[in-house]
Write an enzyme that holds these catalytic residues in place. Structure first.
Site, PDB file in Angstrom:
ATOM      1  N   GLY A   1      34.352  30.546  28.031  1.00  0.00           N
ATOM      2  CA  GLY A   1      34.912  29.196  27.832  1.00  0.00           C
ATOM      3  C   GLY A   1      35.048  28.863  26.355  1.00  0.00           C
TER       4      GLY A   1
ATOM      5  N   ASP B   1      30.449  20.587  29.621  1.00  0.00           N
ATOM      6  CA  ASP B   1      29.535  21.581  30.199  1.00  0.00           C
ATOM      7  C   ASP B   1      28.309  20.812  30.675  1.00  0.00           C
ATOM      8  OD1 ASP B   1      29.274  24.959  29.725  1.00  0.00           O
ATOM      9  OD2 ASP B   1      27.451  23.887  30.307  1.00  0.00           O
TER      10      ASP B   1
ATOM     11  N   ARG C   1      32.659  41.142  41.361  1.00  0.00           N
ATOM     12  CA  ARG C   1      33.033  39.743  41.132  1.00  0.00           C
ATOM     13  C   ARG C   1      32.909  38.941  42.417  1.00  0.00           C
ATOM     14  NH1 ARG C   1      36.302  43.192  38.496  1.00  0.00           N
ATOM     15  NH2 ARG C   1      36.866  42.897  36.310  1.00  0.00           N
TER      16      ARG C   1
ATOM     17  N   ASN D   1      29.518  30.215  42.930  1.00  0.00           N
ATOM     18  CA  ASN D   1      30.562  29.566  42.136  1.00  0.00           C
ATOM     19  C   ASN D   1      31.451  28.648  42.978  1.00  0.00           C
ATOM     20  OD1 ASN D   1      29.538  30.633  39.826  1.00  0.00           O
ATOM     21  ND2 ASN D   1      31.023  32.305  39.647  1.00  0.00           N
TER      22      ASN D   1
ATOM     23  N   ASN E   1      35.037  33.618  38.191  1.00  0.00           N
ATOM     24  CA  ASN E   1      35.157  34.657  39.222  1.00  0.00           C
ATOM     25  C   ASN E   1      34.405  34.337  40.510  1.00  0.00           C
ATOM     26  OD1 ASN E   1      36.786  36.907  38.422  1.00  0.00           O
ATOM     27  ND2 ASN E   1      35.344  37.235  36.725  1.00  0.00           N
TER      28      ASN E   1
ATOM     29  N   ARG F   1      45.325  45.200  29.853  1.00  0.00           N
ATOM     30  CA  ARG F   1      44.441  46.374  29.729  1.00  0.00           C
ATOM     31  C   ARG F   1      45.249  47.641  29.980  1.00  0.00           C
ATOM     32  NH1 ARG F   1      39.392  43.337  32.757  1.00  0.00           N
ATOM     33  NH2 ARG F   1      38.616  42.380  30.842  1.00  0.00           N
TER      34      ARG F   1
ATOM     35  N   HIS G   1      42.420  40.174  41.296  1.00  0.00           N
ATOM     36  CA  HIS G   1      41.781  40.544  40.034  1.00  0.00           C
ATOM     37  C   HIS G   1      40.491  41.312  40.343  1.00  0.00           C
ATOM     38  CE1 HIS G   1      40.092  40.285  36.014  1.00  0.00           C
ATOM     39  NE2 HIS G   1      39.062  39.588  36.448  1.00  0.00           N
TER      40      HIS G   1
HETATM   41  P1  NAD Z   1      28.346  31.923  30.814  1.00  0.00           P
HETATM   42  O1  NAD Z   1      27.097  31.907  31.625  1.00  0.00           O
HETATM   43  O2  NAD Z   1      28.277  32.345  29.379  1.00  0.00           O
HETATM   44  O3  NAD Z   1      29.003  30.472  30.838  1.00  0.00           O
HETATM   45  C1  NAD Z   1      29.159  29.726  31.991  1.00  0.00           C
HETATM   46  C2  NAD Z   1      29.058  28.269  31.609  1.00  0.00           C
HETATM   47  O4  NAD Z   1      29.348  27.467  32.773  1.00  0.00           O
HETATM   48  C3  NAD Z   1      27.653  27.863  31.121  1.00  0.00           C
HETATM   49  O5  NAD Z   1      27.743  27.253  29.853  1.00  0.00           O
HETATM   50  C4  NAD Z   1      27.194  26.889  32.186  1.00  0.00           C
HETATM   51  O6  NAD Z   1      26.348  25.854  31.708  1.00  0.00           O
HETATM   52  C5  NAD Z   1      28.524  26.323  32.670  1.00  0.00           C
HETATM   53  N1  NAD Z   1      28.444  25.632  33.961  1.00  0.00           N
HETATM   54  C6  NAD Z   1      27.761  25.979  35.072  1.00  0.00           C
HETATM   55  N2  NAD Z   1      27.951  25.051  36.036  1.00  0.00           N
HETATM   56  C7  NAD Z   1      28.786  24.121  35.530  1.00  0.00           C
HETATM   57  C8  NAD Z   1      29.371  22.933  36.031  1.00  0.00           C
HETATM   58  N3  NAD Z   1      29.136  22.507  37.276  1.00  0.00           N
HETATM   59  N4  NAD Z   1      30.191  22.236  35.228  1.00  0.00           N
HETATM   60  C9  NAD Z   1      30.426  22.641  33.959  1.00  0.00           C
HETATM   61  N5  NAD Z   1      29.904  23.755  33.422  1.00  0.00           N
HETATM   62  C10 NAD Z   1      29.094  24.483  34.201  1.00  0.00           C
HETATM   63  O7  NAD Z   1      29.383  32.832  31.612  1.00  0.00           O
HETATM   64  P2  NAD Z   1      30.755  33.424  31.049  1.00  0.00           P
HETATM   65  O8  NAD Z   1      30.542  34.806  30.590  1.00  0.00           O
HETATM   66  O9  NAD Z   1      31.386  32.428  30.139  1.00  0.00           O
HETATM   67  O10 NAD Z   1      31.605  33.510  32.414  1.00  0.00           O
HETATM   68  C11 NAD Z   1      32.004  32.345  33.105  1.00  0.00           C
HETATM   69  C12 NAD Z   1      32.842  32.731  34.321  1.00  0.00           C
HETATM   70  O11 NAD Z   1      34.084  33.271  33.878  1.00  0.00           O
HETATM   71  C13 NAD Z   1      32.200  33.823  35.190  1.00  0.00           C
HETATM   72  O12 NAD Z   1      32.437  33.559  36.561  1.00  0.00           O
HETATM   73  C14 NAD Z   1      32.918  35.084  34.749  1.00  0.00           C
HETATM   74  O13 NAD Z   1      32.912  36.087  35.730  1.00  0.00           O
HETATM   75  C15 NAD Z   1      34.312  34.526  34.514  1.00  0.00           C
HETATM   76  N6  NAD Z   1      35.200  35.346  33.673  1.00  0.00           N
HETATM   77  C16 NAD Z   1      36.450  35.542  34.137  1.00  0.00           C
HETATM   78  C17 NAD Z   1      37.351  36.279  33.408  1.00  0.00           C
HETATM   79  C18 NAD Z   1      38.734  36.484  33.939  1.00  0.00           C
HETATM   80  O14 NAD Z   1      39.472  37.308  33.428  1.00  0.00           O
HETATM   81  N7  NAD Z   1      39.138  35.779  34.965  1.00  0.00           N
HETATM   82  C19 NAD Z   1      36.970  36.824  32.175  1.00  0.00           C
HETATM   83  C20 NAD Z   1      35.662  36.612  31.721  1.00  0.00           C
HETATM   84  C21 NAD Z   1      34.779  35.847  32.478  1.00  0.00           C
HETATM   85  C1  MLT Z   2      37.023  40.592  33.429  1.00  0.00           C
HETATM   86  O1  MLT Z   2      37.776  41.312  34.081  1.00  0.00           O
HETATM   87  O2  MLT Z   2      36.867  40.743  32.207  1.00  0.00           O
HETATM   88  C2  MLT Z   2      36.322  39.449  34.095  1.00  0.00           C
HETATM   89  O3  MLT Z   2      36.706  39.319  35.437  1.00  0.00           O
HETATM   90  C3  MLT Z   2      34.825  39.495  33.951  1.00  0.00           C
HETATM   91  C4  MLT Z   2      34.206  40.517  34.864  1.00  0.00           C
HETATM   92  O4  MLT Z   2      34.603  41.683  34.804  1.00  0.00           O
HETATM   93  O5  MLT Z   2      33.297  40.172  35.638  1.00  0.00           O
END
Ligand code: NAD
Ligand code: MLT
Length: 303
Positions: free
Chosen positions: A12, A32, A87, A94, A119, A147, A171
């Site tokens: 984020g 957050d 995921r 989530n 995810n 990628r 994904h």
């Molecule tokens: P992280 O733990 O570093 O951050 C998650 C944040 O969400 C934390 O700051 C937490 O306090 C906050 N949070 C939790 N519940 C909440 C709520 N109800 N309201 C607001 N904030 C809330 O995790 P991250 O590495 O940043 O990953 C976050 C998500 O993004 C994961 O599900 C991860 O798999 C996903 N992600 C997706 C992609 C993609 O390509 N789609 C890429 C990277 C990460």
């Molecule tokens: C990614 O592909 O980078 C994200 O979906 C994070 C993960 O792999 O869980």
């Protein structure tokens, strides 16, 4: 545009930083649940904006009611996977967060475009949209698409700008490389001297390797997701493999198909794909729907 960031953890923060530093937000809202995190991140961003000479308005809060009137809402709130997890294992935890956010965010941000990142991203977009009825996209396989292009460019020692092609479907491990769309400087994939398996393996496996060493993926997805938001906000109409809602029975189910992304989302290029690839995407849609239903049943059972 007024852009809200829901969740400012690892990904984020990186997405918000990229979008704000590119000047895509006239106003940014940062939310957050961790006390003081939005506030301290706001200070960091203001310091960065000062050296750039940008006057972006930033509001940070631990109160969701402060998130109002956004044009685009980027959702990264929730748990990331740990090494060894898929995921899909994150669904129940989530989805509970998405149900809460659907109730809290949508009445105060009517007409916003919701961009899901959490995810399992396609299914979280579906949960959010089914619970709120607000138009939601997931960033889908645009990440896999980039990628794949980067892998082919490196392998062939060719500029990445010469590499075309998309990955679609869900994904993650079940993504579908759309081989008919892949080409380098006009040459189709089968004439490049690469094996499908090596491309497939890289595209599906590299995220877990990055997570194992770096604790999470950030820079790649954040830049790619920033470009999705950029294409919406600046109405660039780029074709990107984002996941859009498909109606299956009574549910909206998201899977990725290369789609025109602008102020309006669509149309997709699905109609131009060969039958075999269309069938693979349909299969992905059926799989995601089945897993979505199974997980929702489990979720309802636990609440
Ligand atoms: P992280 O733990 O570093 O951050 C998650 C944040 O969400 C934390 O700051 C937490 O306090 C906050 N949070 C939790 N519940 C909440 C709520 N109800 N309201 C607001 N904030 C809330 O995790 P991250 O590495 O940043 O990953 C976050 C998500 O993004 C994961 O599900 C991860 O798999 C996903 N992600 C997706 C992609 C993609 O390509 N789609 C890429 C990277 C990460
Ligand atoms: C990614 O592909 O980078 C994200 O979906 C994070 C993960 O792999 O869980």
């Amino acid at each position: 545009a007024k852009i809200a960031f829901i969740g400012v953890g690892k990904i984020g923060q990186t997405i918000a930083y990229s979008i704000i530093m590119d000047g895509l937000a006239s106003e940014a809202m940062i939310y957050d649940v961790i006390p003081e995190l939005p506030d301290k991140f706001e200070h960091e961003l203001r310091h960065a904006l000062a050296t750039r000479g940008l006057n972006t308005e930033i509001l940070s809060s631990n109160n969701i009611q402060d998130v109002n009137g956004a044009d685009v809402v980027v959702i990264t709130a929730g748990k990331p996977r740990k090494p060894g997890m898929s995921r899909r294992d994150l669904f129940v935890d989530n989805a509970k967060i998405m149900m809460g956010l659907a109730k809290d965010l949508v009445p105060r941000n009517p007409g916003a475009k919701y961009v899901m990142v959490t995810n399992p991203v396609d299914m979280m977009a579906s949960v959010f949209m089914n619970y709120s009825k607000a138009f939601t996209i997931s960033t889908g396989d645009q990440v896999e698409t980039m990628r794949m292009r980067s892998f082919i460019a490196k392998k062939l020692k060719t500029p990445v700008t010469k590499v075309n092609g998309f990955v679609g479907g869900e994904h993650g491990e079940d993504a579908v490389v759309l081989w008919s769309t892949v080409s380098v400087d006009g040459k189709p994939f089968d004439q490049l001297g690469l094996k499908r398996e090596e491309v497939d393996q890289y595209v599906k496996g590299i995220a877990a390797e990055i997570i194992r060493v770096m604790g999470g993926t950030t820079w790649g997805p954040a830049t790619i997701i920033k470009d999705v938001v950029r294409s919406i906000v600046l109405n660039e109409n780029r074709v990107m493999s984002i996941a859009t809602p498909h109606k299956v029975d009574n549910d909206y189910i998201h899977i990725a198909v290369p789609t025109v992304v602008g102020n309006v989302i669509g149309p997709s290029i699905e109609g131009t794909l060969p039958e075999e690839e269309k069938e693979k995407l349909n299969q992905a849609l059926r799989d995601v729907h089945r897993v979505y239903k199974e997980n929702m049943a489990q979720l309802v059972g636990t609440t």
